[in-house]
Scaffold this motif. Sequence first.
Motif, PDB file in Angstrom:
ATOM      1  N   ALA A  85      13.276 -45.165  22.402  1.00  0.00           N
ATOM      2  CA  ALA A  85      14.043 -45.453  23.602  1.00  0.00           C
ATOM      3  C   ALA A  85      14.964 -44.298  23.969  1.00  0.00           C
ATOM      4  O   ALA A  85      15.261 -44.063  25.146  1.00  0.00           O
ATOM      5  N   GLY A  86      15.414 -43.562  22.966  1.00  0.00           N
ATOM      6  CA  GLY A  86      16.244 -42.394  23.233  1.00  0.00           C
ATOM      7  C   GLY A  86      15.477 -41.091  23.203  1.00  0.00           C
ATOM      8  O   GLY A  86      15.729 -40.181  24.007  1.00  0.00           O
ATOM      9  N   SER A  87      14.512 -40.980  22.291  1.00  0.00           N
ATOM     10  CA  SER A  87      13.861 -39.689  22.065  1.00  0.00           C
ATOM     11  C   SER A  87      12.961 -39.243  23.216  1.00  0.00           C
ATOM     12  O   SER A  87      12.834 -38.045  23.490  1.00  0.00           O
ATOM     13  N   LEU A  88      12.324 -40.193  23.909  1.00  0.00           N
ATOM     14  CA  LEU A  88      11.424 -39.809  25.001  1.00  0.00           C
ATOM     15  C   LEU A  88      12.204 -39.161  26.154  1.00  0.00           C
ATOM     16  O   LEU A  88      11.791 -38.130  26.697  1.00  0.00           O
ATOM     17  N   LEU A  89      13.338 -39.750  26.513  1.00  0.00           N
ATOM     18  CA  LEU A  89      14.178 -39.157  27.549  1.00  0.00           C
ATOM     19  C   LEU A  89      14.746 -37.818  27.082  1.00  0.00           C
ATOM     20  O   LEU A  89      14.752 -36.838  27.831  1.00  0.00           O
ATOM     21  N   GLY A  90      15.194 -37.783  25.836  1.00  0.00           N
ATOM     22  CA  GLY A  90      15.732 -36.538  25.291  1.00  0.00           C
ATOM     23  C   GLY A  90      14.709 -35.420  25.276  1.00  0.00           C
ATOM     24  O   GLY A  90      15.022 -34.263  25.575  1.00  0.00           O
ATOM     25  N   ALA A  91      13.457 -35.763  24.950  1.00  0.00           N
ATOM     26  CA  ALA A  91      12.390 -34.759  24.896  1.00  0.00           C
ATOM     27  C   ALA A  91      12.110 -34.183  26.280  1.00  0.00           C
ATOM     28  O   ALA A  91      11.910 -32.966  26.441  1.00  0.00           O
ATOM     29  N   TRP A  92      12.092 -35.038  27.291  1.00  0.00           N
ATOM     30  CA  TRP A  92      11.825 -34.582  28.657  1.00  0.00           C
ATOM     31  C   TRP A  92      12.939 -33.655  29.147  1.00  0.00           C
ATOM     32  O   TRP A  92      12.677 -32.577  29.676  1.00  0.00           O
ATOM     33  N   LEU A  93      14.176 -34.079  28.943  1.00  0.00           N
ATOM     34  CA  LEU A  93      15.305 -33.268  29.390  1.00  0.00           C
ATOM     35  C   LEU A  93      15.404 -31.972  28.584  1.00  0.00           C
ATOM     36  O   LEU A  93      15.658 -30.900  29.141  1.00  0.00           O
TER      37      LEU A  93
END
Length: 260
Positions: A85-93
């Motif tokens: 839930a956190g890592s996917l957004l973090g990876a994109w940014l």
Amino acid sequence: MAQNKALAFGGGTIIGALGGLIGLGGAEFRLPLLIGAFRFAALEAIILNKAMSLVVVASALPFRARTVPFSEIAAHWTIILNLLAGSLLGAWLGAGWATRLKSGNLYRVIAVLLVVIAAVLMFGHDARSGAPLLNGAAQAVAGIAAGFVIGVVASLLGVAGGELLIPTLVLLFGADIKLAGSLSLAVSLPTMLVGFTRYSRDQSFSVLGRNKTFLLVMATGSIVGTLIGGLLLGVVPSPFLLPALAAILVISAVKIWRHG
């Protein structure tokens, strides 16, 4: 060229074995190799590193399945989703920032963080207790926050993030070290795919097309290595893995600090 192929295969095998045994992509070790020995530019090295880490992560999961079955990984799906839930957004940014920012200071911050985590693992946690650091809503929020930071770091440095994911799984969720390695791989794979997709928009992504033979040789070595590491997982005792991970964290910290 023959020497380069031998080095690419040998390096891929050794780093892949680490991935299969511990549950890492091995990128912190591969990045200095790509920049120092093969002379790739920084962003190109990060993209190549990400591609090789994907190979290691994808092949390590099934090779570890004899010791940590897929059914056991699936039983902890809530932990995987919590971190994703956190890592996917973090990876994109993080991938977007990596194409624009100088990350020398980030390297040093991550290096210090890795040393701190190694110390906590060795001196502040009983790996056999299985006691999570937090519970309930606090654990869920901390999991999302940790996942986001790990996703950003994974994309910025071109790594799988296992060096941060495994300690998070052991400390925050109380996972056994061997299970934590496989859960880390399960979180790393989709996280890395998101970052990789974002990198594909940058012109430096063409480095993959220009180095197909190099990629194939190193990927083959990596798969051989993950097979070896996965077989070793069944015979290497768990108490050995925690100090081994701590040592890897410290070595990785030194390499990242020097790279920064």
